[in-house]
Design an enzyme around this catalytic site. Sequence first.
Site, short mmCIF file in Angstrom:
data_model
loop_
_atom_site.label_atom_id
_atom_site.label_comp_id
_atom_site.label_asym_id
_atom_site.label_seq_id
_atom_site.Cartn_x
_atom_site.Cartn_y
_atom_site.Cartn_z
N LYS A 100 4.18 3.62 -6.74
CA LYS A 100 3.43 2.62 -7.29
C LYS A 100 1.89 2.98 -7.20
O LYS A 100 1.08 2.82 -6.21
CB LYS A 100 3.37 1.38 -6.62
CG LYS A 100 2.81 0.05 -7.19
CD LYS A 100 1.92 -0.85 -6.46
CE LYS A 100 0.56 -0.70 -6.57
NZ LYS A 100 -0.12 -0.97 -7.52
N GLU A 123 -3.63 6.31 4.86
CA GLU A 123 -4.73 6.94 4.91
C GLU A 123 -5.79 5.95 4.43
O GLU A 123 -5.64 5.35 3.33
CB GLU A 123 -4.85 8.18 4.12
CG GLU A 123 -3.97 9.22 4.70
CD GLU A 123 -4.60 9.97 5.92
OE1 GLU A 123 -5.75 9.65 6.25
OE2 GLU A 123 -3.94 10.68 6.50
N CYS A 180 -13.15 8.74 -0.08
CA CYS A 180 -12.88 8.19 1.43
C CYS A 180 -13.76 9.30 2.25
O CYS A 180 -14.03 8.67 3.38
CB CYS A 180 -11.64 8.25 1.66
SG CYS A 180 -10.55 9.87 1.15
N GLU A 219 -17.73 0.37 4.74
CA GLU A 219 -17.43 1.35 3.87
C GLU A 219 -17.80 0.55 2.43
O GLU A 219 -17.35 -0.44 2.01
CB GLU A 219 -16.19 1.70 3.39
CG GLU A 219 -15.75 2.60 2.62
CD GLU A 219 -14.28 3.02 2.33
OE1 GLU A 219 -13.52 2.17 2.02
OE2 GLU A 219 -13.95 4.19 2.33
P1 NDP Z 1 -6.76 -0.91 -2.35
O1 NDP Z 1 -6.36 -0.89 -0.67
O2 NDP Z 1 -7.42 -1.88 -2.83
O3 NDP Z 1 -5.38 -0.44 -3.04
C1 NDP Z 1 -4.67 0.73 -2.69
C2 NDP Z 1 -3.37 0.59 -3.21
O4 NDP Z 1 -2.68 -0.61 -2.54
C3 NDP Z 1 -3.20 0.02 -4.74
O5 NDP Z 1 -2.20 0.64 -5.36
C4 NDP Z 1 -2.86 -1.45 -4.78
O6 NDP Z 1 -2.73 -1.73 -5.66
C5 NDP Z 1 -2.02 -1.17 -3.57
N1 NDP Z 1 -2.02 -2.78 -2.96
C6 NDP Z 1 -2.93 -3.94 -2.99
N2 NDP Z 1 -2.42 -4.85 -2.19
C7 NDP Z 1 -0.80 -4.53 -1.78
C8 NDP Z 1 0.01 -5.16 -1.24
N3 NDP Z 1 -0.41 -6.56 -0.83
N4 NDP Z 1 0.89 -4.64 -1.06
C9 NDP Z 1 1.25 -3.37 -1.37
N5 NDP Z 1 0.38 -2.63 -1.92
C10 NDP Z 1 -0.78 -3.32 -2.53
O7 NDP Z 1 -7.66 0.50 -2.24
P2 NDP Z 1 -8.42 0.91 -3.82
O8 NDP Z 1 -7.33 1.22 -4.65
O9 NDP Z 1 -9.48 -0.05 -4.17
O10 NDP Z 1 -8.98 2.44 -3.26
C11 NDP Z 1 -10.20 2.40 -2.55
C12 NDP Z 1 -9.69 2.52 -1.18
O11 NDP Z 1 -8.98 3.68 -0.80
C13 NDP Z 1 -10.92 2.85 -0.16
O12 NDP Z 1 -11.04 2.07 0.92
C14 NDP Z 1 -10.96 4.22 0.31
O13 NDP Z 1 -11.71 4.75 1.36
C15 NDP Z 1 -9.47 4.47 0.25
N6 NDP Z 1 -9.07 5.91 0.05
C16 NDP Z 1 -8.80 6.73 1.20
C17 NDP Z 1 -8.30 8.08 1.17
C18 NDP Z 1 -7.90 8.70 2.38
O14 NDP Z 1 -7.14 9.68 2.37
N7 NDP Z 1 -8.03 8.33 3.75
C19 NDP Z 1 -8.50 8.74 -0.14
C20 NDP Z 1 -8.79 7.76 -1.21
C21 NDP Z 1 -9.18 6.29 -1.15
P3 NDP Z 1 -3.43 -2.60 -7.05
O15 NDP Z 1 -3.30 -1.88 -8.13
O16 NDP Z 1 -2.95 -3.94 -7.44
O17 NDP Z 1 -4.82 -2.71 -6.52
#
Ligand code: NDP
Length: 478
Positions: A173, A249, A283, A380
């Site tokens: 997803k 992560e 990140c 962040e």
């Molecule tokens: P989000 O946490 O908003 O979303 C991440 C994923 O989770 C998306 O696919 C999102 O879907 C999904 N999601 C949201 N709500 C739920 C739920 N209730 N149940 C299951 N899945 C859910 O992050 P972002 O996409 O905005 O990405 C940015 C974040 O990712 C930053 O905090 C960044 O630091 C982190 N990140 C971390 C990395 C690492 O390796 N440490 C690398 C890259 C990014 P939807 O499409 O609906 O939003």
Amino acid sequence: MSVTVHLNLVDGEWVDGERRSNGNPARPGEIVSEYAVADRDTARAAIDAARRAQPGWASQPVGSRMAVLDDIGTTILRRTEELAVLLSREEGKLLSEARGEVSRAGQTFRYYAHQLLQPQGEVYSSTRPGVHAEVRRRPLGVIGIITPWNYPLAIPAWKVAPALAYGNAVVLKPAELVTASAGELARIIAGSALPPGVFNLVMGAGRVVGEELLTSAGIDGVSFTGGTGTGGHVARQCLAHGNKRFQLEMGGKNPLVVLDDADLEVAVRCALDGSFFSTGQRCTASSRLIVQAGIHDRFVDALAAAAGALRVGDPLDPRSELGPVVSPEQLAQNLDYVRIGRDEGARVVAGGTHQPDEGQFMRPTLFAGARNDMRLAREEIFGPVSCVIEVDDLDEAISVAGDTDYGLSAGIVTTSLSAAERFKRDARAGIVSVNLPTAGTELHLPFGGTGASNHGPREQGGYARDFYSVPVTCYTGW
Ligand code: NDP
């Protein structure tokens, strides 16, 4: 450019749904692609298909699994230019950065093909006479993979490739903002010899489709990358619904320390890259620059000048050095943090504004005079915003660097070998860089952090096996 429609992939079939579209963050009004939204029934069908297909895939000879992974990687690499343009239009990163990401995704599949030739177990001496003791690995089962928008191909690749390599089936997803990149990855995988149902794609909102993966009894483990708040929810749901294995992560607030003895040019280059490249949407971005007093003023002046000179513009224009912010919501959040930083008493020395062009562009923004207890330094932001915190010596630098909820990446710029060694030993982070930007990582080395940045085994490299397979301890008597 024509608009492609991406469908969900379930059991080898393309499944339609309500149509939505994604736009180009650099060009308001330009549609990049359409995608079919999966509902819960589609997600359930994908999970069922994965359950049926997984045992057959796991029992295929290693040579067949290797050939499939190698073929997927090779196809991605062959299509680098086309995929990079799509990724750049969809997510907004510079075309040069997008090419690097596509290449990383392709290499990752090929890397895991060859990882299968590594030893997959261990033999121990038994303390009991006549007993043979060994540890074998078996696949975890069906993996739900939930990914963010900022690396639309590389992050799915570094989860899907090891999951498949170690004999699992997958339901992916992706973030809704980047379904075109995920859709193209699915097409490439569907064009390989992978049996139907081993890889499935379901697109749609996290709270619908993602939630189905977290709560379904058909999922054995969830690999998640995203925000720390969402990660906490993923953890709670996985524990509540069948005690699923999970790997998280999450965010970062990564420090880059600059000592008095640093080469100023190296320090500015590391800070500029770490803080602003990829529009700060990494990140591992350096969002806290912890700078010793003796070099502080020269560093701030030089970095502010370099940031001010960066050309912000369309990521497909080769003259651009910084692309747009991914969405209007993210831009509003970034600008809100500029206001918060100012209200807290930090000083904007570069940028601070929405670039007055079309599209969601923001000037790279540098604050000086920040303190580590400000929200600017603790939360962040996930945009091209960084802040300088002045310190007296290495002890204070290490203490400030570690004073954060997060712990993903940390860097130091110094010409002192002993300072570098001490930082490698004492920095509270999963990745430590010396005289390099905090954001550079390699696919064959473990990736992950501590604290609020990570939970569970490391990703990437040989370490990925720890999540995607289960050790089985076998005792044989004769
Ligand atoms: P989000 O946490 O908003 O979303 C991440 C994923 O989770 C998306 O696919 C999102 O879907 C999904 N999601 C949201 N709500 C739920 C739920 N209730 N149940 C299951 N899945 C859910 O992050 P972002 O996409 O905005 O990405 C940015 C974040 O990712 C930053 O905090 C960044 O630091 C982190 N990140 C971390 C990395 C690492 O390796 N440490 C690398 C890259 C990014 P939807 O499409 O609906 O939003």
